[in-house]
Design an enzyme around this catalytic site. Structure first.
Site, mmCIF file in Angstrom:
data_model
loop_
_atom_site.group_PDB
_atom_site.id
_atom_site.type_symbol
_atom_site.label_atom_id
_atom_site.label_comp_id
_atom_site.label_asym_id
_atom_site.label_seq_id
_atom_site.Cartn_x
_atom_site.Cartn_y
_atom_site.Cartn_z
ATOM 1 C CG ASP A 123 23.247 -50.916 49.869
ATOM 2 O OD1 ASP A 123 22.968 -51.933 50.560
ATOM 3 O OD2 ASP A 123 23.677 -49.896 50.253
ATOM 4 C CG ASP A 149 25.119 -45.548 50.612
ATOM 5 O OD1 ASP A 149 24.356 -46.604 51.048
ATOM 6 O OD2 ASP A 149 25.934 -44.800 51.004
ATOM 7 C CG ASP A 163 21.988 -49.389 53.141
ATOM 8 O OD1 ASP A 163 22.130 -50.511 53.894
ATOM 9 O OD2 ASP A 163 22.610 -48.223 52.675
#
Length: 459
Positions: free
Chosen positions: A358, A354, A154
């Site tokens: 996600d 995080d 990410d």
């Protein structure tokens, strides 16, 4: 990391933060129809469909145990034929010899070492991981990490810090230095609650600048702020904001266009009657992100960035971090679909993230790694958690897993080697049960000792 302006009639998602002003909303979907509920369903579905890793030791034992029992029975039968009871007047010696050799086979083949091969290595490996700030929720997670082929990262909060920081300062006024420009701009922002203003104040503080209290402060949502600093009118905001207030922005346009191309947010500064400079703000790389990407590539990993941010910003961050493949503008459903696509191509995929967005992809991936500073939902969905925020923890997790898997293979080899050598010896009558018990115990001690070497292994 940069707030997005919302206008009347535009949808907002639950858990979104309203930075300032009064927000009046109408709930269009509640309960199971909300975005968060949809994310939770995606997480649950991904966890249900994820296949467990089969332990190598279990697979070996399924074949090994019945084979050994068969060999023991065969040993007894052969010795009864070779040395039958009728050879002895009492009919005892032949049976005794056959039983002793059969028991010796069973004792030496006792799969204690095989049973210890995997759990001892995993126990030491997970403990070593905890010392390094890497929490493995299960031995399965530790095993999967070493088999990873693709690492999907990410962007915001994972590769980057997740908060804006000043990256560039340009003064277009000959009598005003960069420090004076920052001092003026940050002084105006003392009255602002906007993250961009907080970034200016943080940068000025790092530069050791003394800020002035602003007078007649005014904030225009989505555009900028104005105030009086030392009796001089100062505006800080977007290029459109300065134009609307009658300023000529042509002197800062070359720099502004360059920073825009790099995916940075532009904050123009005007004082009295002219524009004096521009400050560029962006979400910057976390310490260690670039090094982590480089090390992952050196380990033979394919590294991909998967983000909901716009493509221009994502490409710039990807270039800075050394990531070649960037997939941007992806919603939670899109992220989980990208992970599935990679898995369907036969790849073992690790996802590092995080945020709430996600969580589904962390659960879907073969290995989910959550940044410890991230949201509770993300941490709960991932079988591996990094205590810190340094991406180099991912490199260490994979390296530790590979060493653990290597140790398991060594343990299984030596456990099998002992059996392969000593079972024939026991069957031939060369090894009595007491010696067999000693050799069997030694193989277990050897496996445990080999596993303990992981505590001192360099990662």
């Amino acid at each position: 990391s940069i707030p997005v302006e919302k206008r009347p009639g535009v949808e907002v998602s639950g858990s979104t933060l309203n930075k300032y002003g009064l927000l009046k909303i109408k709930a269009l979907r509640v309960g199971k129809d909300t975005v968060l509920s949809q994310i939770i369903r995606l997480v649950e579905h991904a966890q249900e469909t994820k296949a467990p890793v089969q332990k190598l030791a279990d697979e070996i034992s399924k074949v090994f145990v019945p084979v050994v029992i068969g060999l023991a029975v065969l040993t007894f039968g052969i010795w009864m034929i070779v040395n039958p009871p009728v050879d002895n007047p009492h009919g005892v010696t032949g049976i005794t010899r056959a039983l002793i050799n059969m028991v010796a086979v069973l004792v030496i083949a006792c799969p204690c070492a095989m049973g210890l091969a995997t759990p001892t290595a995993i126990m030491v490996g997970t403990g070593r991981g905890a010392e390094m700030g890497i929490l493995f929720r299960s031995g399965e997670a530790l095993e999967r990490a070493g088999k990873t082929e693709v690492v999907v990262l990410d962007k915001t909060g994972t590769i980057t810090r997740g908060q804006p920081q000043v990256t560039d300062i340009v003064s277009v006024h000959e009598g005003i230095s960069k420090e004076q420009l920052m001092q003026t701009a940050a002084s105006v922002e003392k009255g602002s609650e906007h993250p961009l203003g907080e970034a200016l104040i943080a940068a000025a503080t790092e530069m050791g600048l003394n800020l002035t209290e602003p007078a007649n402060f005014l904030a225009v949502p989505g555009k900028g702020v104005s105030a009086e600093i030392n009796a001089e009118r100062v505006l800080v905001g977007t290029l459109d904001f300065l134009q609307e207030n009658g300023f000529d922005i042509s002197p800062i346009m070359p720099a502004a266009e360059e920073y825009r191309r790099q995916g940075k947010t532009i904050m123009a500064v005007a004082q009295n009657t002219e524009v004096i400079g521009v400050v560029a703000v962006a979400d910057t790389l976390r310490t260690g992100s670039k090094e982590a990407v480089k090390e992952l590539k050196e380990m033979g990993m394919q590294v991909i960035m998967l983000t909901g941010d716009n493509l221009e910003t994502a490409r710039e961050i990807g270039q800075q971090a050394g990531i070649d493949q960037v997939i941007a503008g992806v919603l939670p459903e899109g992220k989980i679909n990208e992970i599935r696509r990679l898995q369907e191509s036969g790849k073992v995929v690790a996802m590092v993230g995080d945020g709430i967005n996600d969580a589904p992809s962390l659960a879907q991936a073969d290995l989910g790694v959550a940044i410890g500073s991230g949201t509770d939902v993300a941490v709960a969905a991932a079988p591996v958690t990094l205590i810190g925020s340094d991406l180099r923890g991912v490199v260490k997790a994979i390296a530790l897993s590979r060493k653990t898997l290597k140790t398991i293979r060594q343990n299984l080899f030596w456990a099998f080697f002992y059996n392969a050598i000593l079972i024939p010896a026991a069957a031939l009558g060369v090894l009595n049960p007491m010696l067999a018990a000693g050799a069997m115990a030694f193989s277990s001690v050897f496996v445990v000792t080999n596993s303990l070497r992981l505590k001192k292994a360099s990662i």
